[in-house]
Scaffold this active site. Structure first.
Site, PDB file in Angstrom:
ATOM      1  N   HIS A  67      13.099  12.656  37.709  1.00  0.00           N
ATOM      2  CA  HIS A  67      14.522  12.671  37.362  1.00  0.00           C
ATOM      3  C   HIS A  67      15.000  14.085  37.064  1.00  0.00           C
ATOM      4  CE1 HIS A  67      14.342  13.059  32.873  1.00  0.00           C
ATOM      5  NE2 HIS A  67      13.202  12.400  32.987  1.00  0.00           N
ATOM      6  N   ASP A 184      11.288  18.236  30.816  1.00  0.00           N
ATOM      7  CA  ASP A 184      11.438  16.809  31.080  1.00  0.00           C
ATOM      8  C   ASP A 184      12.764  16.628  31.800  1.00  0.00           C
ATOM      9  OD1 ASP A 184      11.662  14.021  30.949  1.00  0.00           O
ATOM     10  OD2 ASP A 184      12.227  14.029  28.836  1.00  0.00           O
ATOM     11  N   GLU A 218      18.003   8.708  34.364  1.00  0.00           N
ATOM     12  CA  GLU A 218      16.789   8.264  33.680  1.00  0.00           C
ATOM     13  C   GLU A 218      16.929   8.339  32.169  1.00  0.00           C
ATOM     14  OE1 GLU A 218      12.825   8.376  31.811  1.00  0.00           O
ATOM     15  OE2 GLU A 218      14.406   9.896  31.735  1.00  0.00           O
ATOM     16  N   GLU A 219      17.572   9.381  31.663  1.00  0.00           N
ATOM     17  CA  GLU A 219      17.655   9.577  30.212  1.00  0.00           C
ATOM     18  C   GLU A 219      18.455   8.486  29.512  1.00  0.00           C
ATOM     19  OE1 GLU A 219      15.862  11.404  28.592  1.00  0.00           O
ATOM     20  OE2 GLU A 219      15.283  13.147  29.758  1.00  0.00           O
ATOM     21  N   ASP A 239       6.763  11.960  35.520  1.00  0.00           N
ATOM     22  CA  ASP A 239       7.595  12.326  34.380  1.00  0.00           C
ATOM     23  C   ASP A 239       6.728  13.122  33.414  1.00  0.00           C
ATOM     24  OD1 ASP A 239       9.705  12.418  32.494  1.00  0.00           O
ATOM     25  OD2 ASP A 239      10.369  10.415  33.047  1.00  0.00           O
ATOM     26  N   HIS A 319      11.930  16.465  24.171  1.00  0.00           N
ATOM     27  CA  HIS A 319      13.331  16.287  23.783  1.00  0.00           C
ATOM     28  C   HIS A 319      13.751  17.270  22.703  1.00  0.00           C
ATOM     29  CE1 HIS A 319      14.326  12.064  25.569  1.00  0.00           C
ATOM     30  NE2 HIS A 319      13.718  12.864  26.425  1.00  0.00           N
TER      31      HIS A 319
END
Length: 345
Positions: A67, A184, A218-219, A239, A319
């Site tokens: 992603h 990510d 995706e998030e 991922d 994150h």
């Protein structure tokens, strides 16, 4: 070994703003980049990019995703003093963006820079500068413009719903670390792009028709849950591997996920990854990601009848202020390459 071009591509991708909901620029970049190697991509209605590569077996397909959408924010409100209140896009905490430079992407296309701060930042003024809760009420964007009121900010073209992206601050160290926001999942996207480029150059034929899917939601939970050909047998999400207490994942191996918050991944496919890693001396770790979901788990929830798997480079401080090492990227690249040329599990 991981080529410098892969690392440089990670750096390029992280520096293209792409918060979930505002990803057209990076999708167009990838589309143009791959077209130079002869690939013809297509967009689905959600804005994801799909590249289908015919293989020797056209009846049994593979589907592999990475992603390109990232965490971000939107303008929640314009405050009376002209500063902005934020609304978060994706699963992260306000403390992870405190002090970060950012850009506001206006509807007209103009970009305005700023800094994300606590309202009570100055220790010379606010007694609770250190203790006040980092939340939507206390965090704000200080614009790099002369604004003294809500009306001043509106004149800049800023309005509720404008996207806010965070400065990635990407650095590649001499010791082989890559530290940046949005590793990510732009590390994985770079790996898939580089695989496609090398495949085009080598003229090799994949054993199975394979769909390369660059997802853009995706998030928020539904990136790769559609456009899955009914002939797809195996679905692999590439991922990030989650690191922390009780985790086996590190920054120097490829992480093979056995379970996340959605439940276990397909045992046969997981064992296939392990066997490939062992046969090719690829360093790996098996792991469980407790608070995590992937494109593959989203596909399963949408009803896809496939074997689903998840692998990725180990990402420290996910994150937030992320970091990985060239060794982990190299191991992930190797496993992706060997898997895509392997027989079905």
């Amino acid at each position: 070994m991981t080529t410098l071009s892969t690392i440089k591509l990670v750096e390029k991708l992280t520096n293209i703003p792409s918060p979930t909901g505002n990803t057209a620029t990076i999708i167009n970049y990838i589309d143009t980049f791959l077209s130079q190697s002869g690939y013809k991509s297509k967009l689905n209605r959600k804005g994801s990019l799909i590249v289908t590569v015919p293989g020797k077996d056209t009846e049994n397909h593979r589907f592999i995703t990475a992603h390109i959408d990232t965490l971000g924010a939107m303008v929640k409100a314009i405050k009376p003093d002209g500063r902005l209140k934020l609304d978060l896009v994706g699963g992260f905490r306000y403390n992870s963006i405190e002090g970060e430079y950012c850009k506001i992407h206006t509807q007209s296309g103009k970009e305005i820079t700023g800094t994300i701060l606590m309202h009570q930042t100055s220790v010379h003024v606010y007694k609770d500068a250190g203790s006040a809760e980092r939340n939507q009420d206390n965090m704000e964007v200080r614009l790099d413009e002369k604004t003294f009121s809500k009306e001043d900010t509106k004149k800049l073209g800023i309005q509720v719903g404008d996207f806010i992206s965070f400065d990635p601050r990407t650095e590649i160290t001499d010791s082989g670390f890559i530290k940046s926001r949005h590793l990510d999942d732009k590390v994985s996207a770079a790996i898939l792009i580089q695989f496609l480029i090398k495949l085009s150059q080598s003229k090799e034929e994949l054993p199975y028709t394979t769909h390369f899917f660059f997802s853009n939601n995706e998030e928020i939970g539904y990136g790769g849950n559609s456009n899955i050909d009914e002939r797809v047998v195996e679905y692999l999400a590439v991922d990030m591997g989650a690191m922390g207490d009780d985790q086996q994942t590190d920054e120097y191996t490829v992480s093979i996920c056995v379970k996340d918050s959605s439940g276990p991944y397909h045992l046969g496919l997981r064992n296939h990854f392990v066997n490939i890693a062992k046969e090719n001396n690829i360093p790996y770790q098996l792991d469980i990601y407790p608070f995590y979901g992937s494109d593959a788990s989203a596909a399963m929830k949408a009803g896809a009848d496939v074997k689903h798997g998840l692998i990725g480079a180990g990402i420290e401080a996910s994150h937030a202020f992320e970091r990985t090492h060239i060794d982990s990227i190299n191991a992930t690249e190797q496993l992706v390459n060997k898997y895509l040329f392997s027989s079905l599990s």
